[in-house]
Design a protein around this motif. Structure first.
Motif, PDB file in Angstrom:
ATOM      1  N   GLN A   2       0.831  -1.208   0.000  1.00 22.50           N
ATOM      2  CA  GLN A   2       0.000   0.000   0.000  1.00 22.50           C
ATOM      3  C   GLN A   2       0.861   1.253   0.000  1.00 22.50           C
ATOM      4  OE1 GLN A   2      -2.598  -0.919   3.474  1.00 22.50           O
ATOM      5  NE2 GLN A   2      -4.264  -0.593   2.006  1.00 22.50           N
ATOM      6  N   MET A   3       0.229   2.385  -0.296  1.00 25.85           N
ATOM      7  CA  MET A   3       0.942   3.662  -0.345  1.00 25.85           C
ATOM      8  C   MET A   3       0.271   4.679   0.571  1.00 25.85           C
ATOM      9  SD  MET A   3       1.554   6.066  -3.684  1.00 25.85           S
ATOM     10  CE  MET A   3       2.833   5.038  -4.395  1.00 25.85           C
ATOM     11  N   ARG A   4       1.118   5.462   1.257  1.00 28.83           N
ATOM     12  CA  ARG A   4       0.619   6.591   2.061  1.00 28.83           C
ATOM     13  C   ARG A   4       1.428   7.814   1.656  1.00 28.83           C
ATOM     14  NH1 ARG A   4      -2.229   3.078   3.365  1.00 28.83           N
ATOM     15  NH2 ARG A   4      -2.751   2.192   5.412  1.00 28.83           N
ATOM     16  N   ASN A  31       2.430   5.309  12.176  1.00 26.78           N
ATOM     17  CA  ASN A  31       0.989   5.438  11.943  1.00 26.78           C
ATOM     18  C   ASN A  31       0.505   4.594  10.769  1.00 26.78           C
ATOM     19  OD1 ASN A  31       0.607   7.153  14.086  1.00 26.78           O
ATOM     20  ND2 ASN A  31       0.881   9.017  12.860  1.00 26.78           N
ATOM     21  N   SER A  32       1.395   4.315   9.815  1.00 25.17           N
ATOM     22  CA  SER A  32       0.991   3.507   8.649  1.00 25.17           C
ATOM     23  C   SER A  32       0.762   2.048   9.027  1.00 25.17           C
ATOM     24  CB  SER A  32       2.077   3.567   7.569  1.00 25.17           C
ATOM     25  OG  SER A  32       3.202   2.782   7.933  1.00 25.17           O
ATOM     26  N   GLN A 105      11.185  -3.606   9.971  1.00 24.17           N
ATOM     27  CA  GLN A 105      10.525  -3.972  11.231  1.00 24.17           C
ATOM     28  C   GLN A 105       9.727  -2.800  11.812  1.00 24.17           C
ATOM     29  OE1 GLN A 105      13.848  -5.579  13.492  1.00 24.17           O
ATOM     30  NE2 GLN A 105      13.463  -7.638  12.701  1.00 24.17           N
ATOM     31  N   GLY A 106       9.027  -2.120  10.936  1.00 26.02           N
ATOM     32  CA  GLY A 106       8.113  -1.068  11.371  1.00 26.02           C
ATOM     33  C   GLY A 106       8.750   0.257  11.737  1.00 26.02           C
ATOM     34  N   LYS A 107      10.070   0.381  11.475  1.00 27.40           N
ATOM     35  CA  LYS A 107      10.761   1.628  11.824  1.00 27.40           C
ATOM     36  C   LYS A 107      11.634   2.110  10.662  1.00 27.40           C
ATOM     37  CE  LYS A 107      11.173   0.369  16.703  1.00 27.40           C
ATOM     38  NZ  LYS A 107      10.184   1.296  17.273  1.00 27.40           N
ATOM     39  N   ALA A 108      12.036   3.392  10.695  1.00 26.40           N
ATOM     40  CA  ALA A 108      12.986   3.918   9.714  1.00 26.40           C
ATOM     41  C   ALA A 108      14.301   3.141   9.829  1.00 26.40           C
ATOM     42  CB  ALA A 108      13.228   5.407   9.958  1.00 26.40           C
ATOM     43  N   GLY A 109      14.781   2.631   8.715  1.00 26.95           N
ATOM     44  CA  GLY A 109      15.976   1.785   8.719  1.00 26.95           C
ATOM     45  C   GLY A 109      17.278   2.556   8.722  1.00 26.95           C
ATOM     46  N   THR A 133       6.418  10.052   0.923  1.00 27.03           N
ATOM     47  CA  THR A 133       5.663   9.030   0.192  1.00 27.03           C
ATOM     48  C   THR A 133       6.186   7.667   0.628  1.00 27.03           C
ATOM     49  OG1 THR A 133       5.470  10.542  -1.706  1.00 27.03           O
ATOM     50  CG2 THR A 133       4.909   8.238  -2.075  1.00 27.03           C
ATOM     51  N   LEU A 134       5.281   6.879   1.195  1.00 23.95           N
ATOM     52  CA  LEU A 134       5.652   5.619   1.833  1.00 23.95           C
ATOM     53  C   LEU A 134       4.955   4.475   1.112  1.00 23.95           C
ATOM     54  CD1 LEU A 134       6.825   4.042   4.307  1.00 23.95           C
ATOM     55  CD2 LEU A 134       4.801   4.778   5.581  1.00 23.95           C
ATOM     56  N   ILE A 135       5.744   3.481   0.712  1.00 27.36           N
ATOM     57  CA  ILE A 135       5.202   2.263   0.104  1.00 27.36           C
ATOM     58  C   ILE A 135       5.612   1.106   0.996  1.00 27.36           C
ATOM     59  CG2 ILE A 135       5.244   0.742  -1.917  1.00 27.36           C
ATOM     60  CD1 ILE A 135       6.021   3.183  -3.602  1.00 27.36           C
ATOM     61  N   GLY A 136       4.624   0.288   1.405  1.00 22.77           N
ATOM     62  CA  GLY A 136       5.003  -0.765   2.339  1.00 22.77           C
ATOM     63  C   GLY A 136       3.982  -1.870   2.449  1.00 22.77           C
ATOM     64  N   ILE A 137       4.341  -2.845   3.267  1.00 21.01           N
ATOM     65  CA  ILE A 137       3.468  -3.976   3.528  1.00 21.01           C
ATOM     66  C   ILE A 137       3.435  -4.244   5.025  1.00 21.01           C
ATOM     67  CG2 ILE A 137       3.688  -5.160   1.324  1.00 21.01           C
ATOM     68  CD1 ILE A 137       5.961  -6.778   2.366  1.00 21.01           C
TER      69      ILE A 137
END
Lengths: 137, 137, 137
Positions: A2-4, A31-32, A105-109, A133-137
């Motif tokens: 998904q994208m946020r 939050n995403s 793991q849910g955080k900025a790498g 712009t965040l793309i993730g799963i």
């Protein structure tokens, strides 16, 4: 997958200044709810940029301003006849407005000492916009 | 569209050095099976960076080290009072830790002479981590 | 979420030159129909780069060429013994071949004065390729 997307707005208090925006990025990622992904950070404004840099204290941030003033002096550019900010544009172009950061793991790498900074090169300004712009799963 | 993420670990043998990581990227892309996509490459570490550069022989890599030593000398920075590596942080920030490479027809979309290099600016180090995030179809 | 990829080809007329490619990017985004997303722009060629810079007139573009000639002079590099273009590679590596731009409300999320430029550092060339990879919704 998904994208946020979100735009954050900050202000600056000096002509040239690095401002740590890592907490904004961390909040947006948390939050995403994404665990794995990538975050593109983009500074709007032709006299601004994004730099990943150490945040132990202010010394490296000051050194960045000093270095760029040395490499790109004020007042000697063709564009100065128009706005007097030729150096600001050159600094912004060389550093660049975009960096892409992994999400792990849910955080900025980021590594321990890496933070993400908005670079102001023609301040002070009340409103500077940074697009996430965040793309993730 | 799917996402793959992996961290590769390499070592460095000199204080300042460019290390070709293209084979790692190519393997990662091939193993994904993606034909079209984009690969974000991110160097963890506030004294490291990623640079796309020619790899015909060592000459350009040596020139990069020489250029950065000339632009950003050692020993004259505010941060040097703490770690003595102010120049390493400035080099890392200016080059930047992220590059995003296209994936075309199942391969890294580099041109003939473009390779992707990890830039070590404060080595030697045993363990340096580079995060690869691939989005593709 | 979907992905589109396209390669645009342009020519250059000078050894060192910035060429505005923003109209190509805008067309590509509009044709996709995506409203929100991110566009990765990648310059193929180890003597070329991508820079986001002001486009009010030619002054800043000229200043970029002047600045890089000052920071990275011609004829003093190890690589010059081979091709005579050591400076071209160093300029390309320092500026970097990739920028990632947000897509907002169906358009490139640039600010008023930001345009995207292809940087030629070893021209003139008949064919230069830039890969656009767009992920959006």
């Amino acid at each position: 997958m998904q994208m946020r997307q979100s735009t954050i707005t900050i202000g600056s208090s000096q002509r040239e200044q690095l401002i740590d925006i890592t907490p904004h990025l961390s909040d947006f990622i948390e939050n995403s709810g994404f665990k794995t992904g990538q975050l593109s950070v983009y500074a709007q404004g032709a006299t601004a940029a994004i730099m990943v840099q150490e945040n132990w204290d202010d010394s490296v941030q000051n050194d960045v301003v000093t270095l760029l003033a040395k490499l790109i002096p004020r007042g000697i550019w063709q564009h100065d006849r128009q706005d007097g900010n030729g150096d600001s544009h050159l600094k912004a172009g060389l550093v660049g407005p975009s960096e892409t950061i992994p999400v792990i793991q849910g955080k900025a790498g980021l590594s321990t000492w890496q933070n993400v900074f908005f670079c102001e090169f023609d301040g002070p300004r009340k409103h500077r916009h940074i697009v996430l712009t965040l793309i993730g799963i």
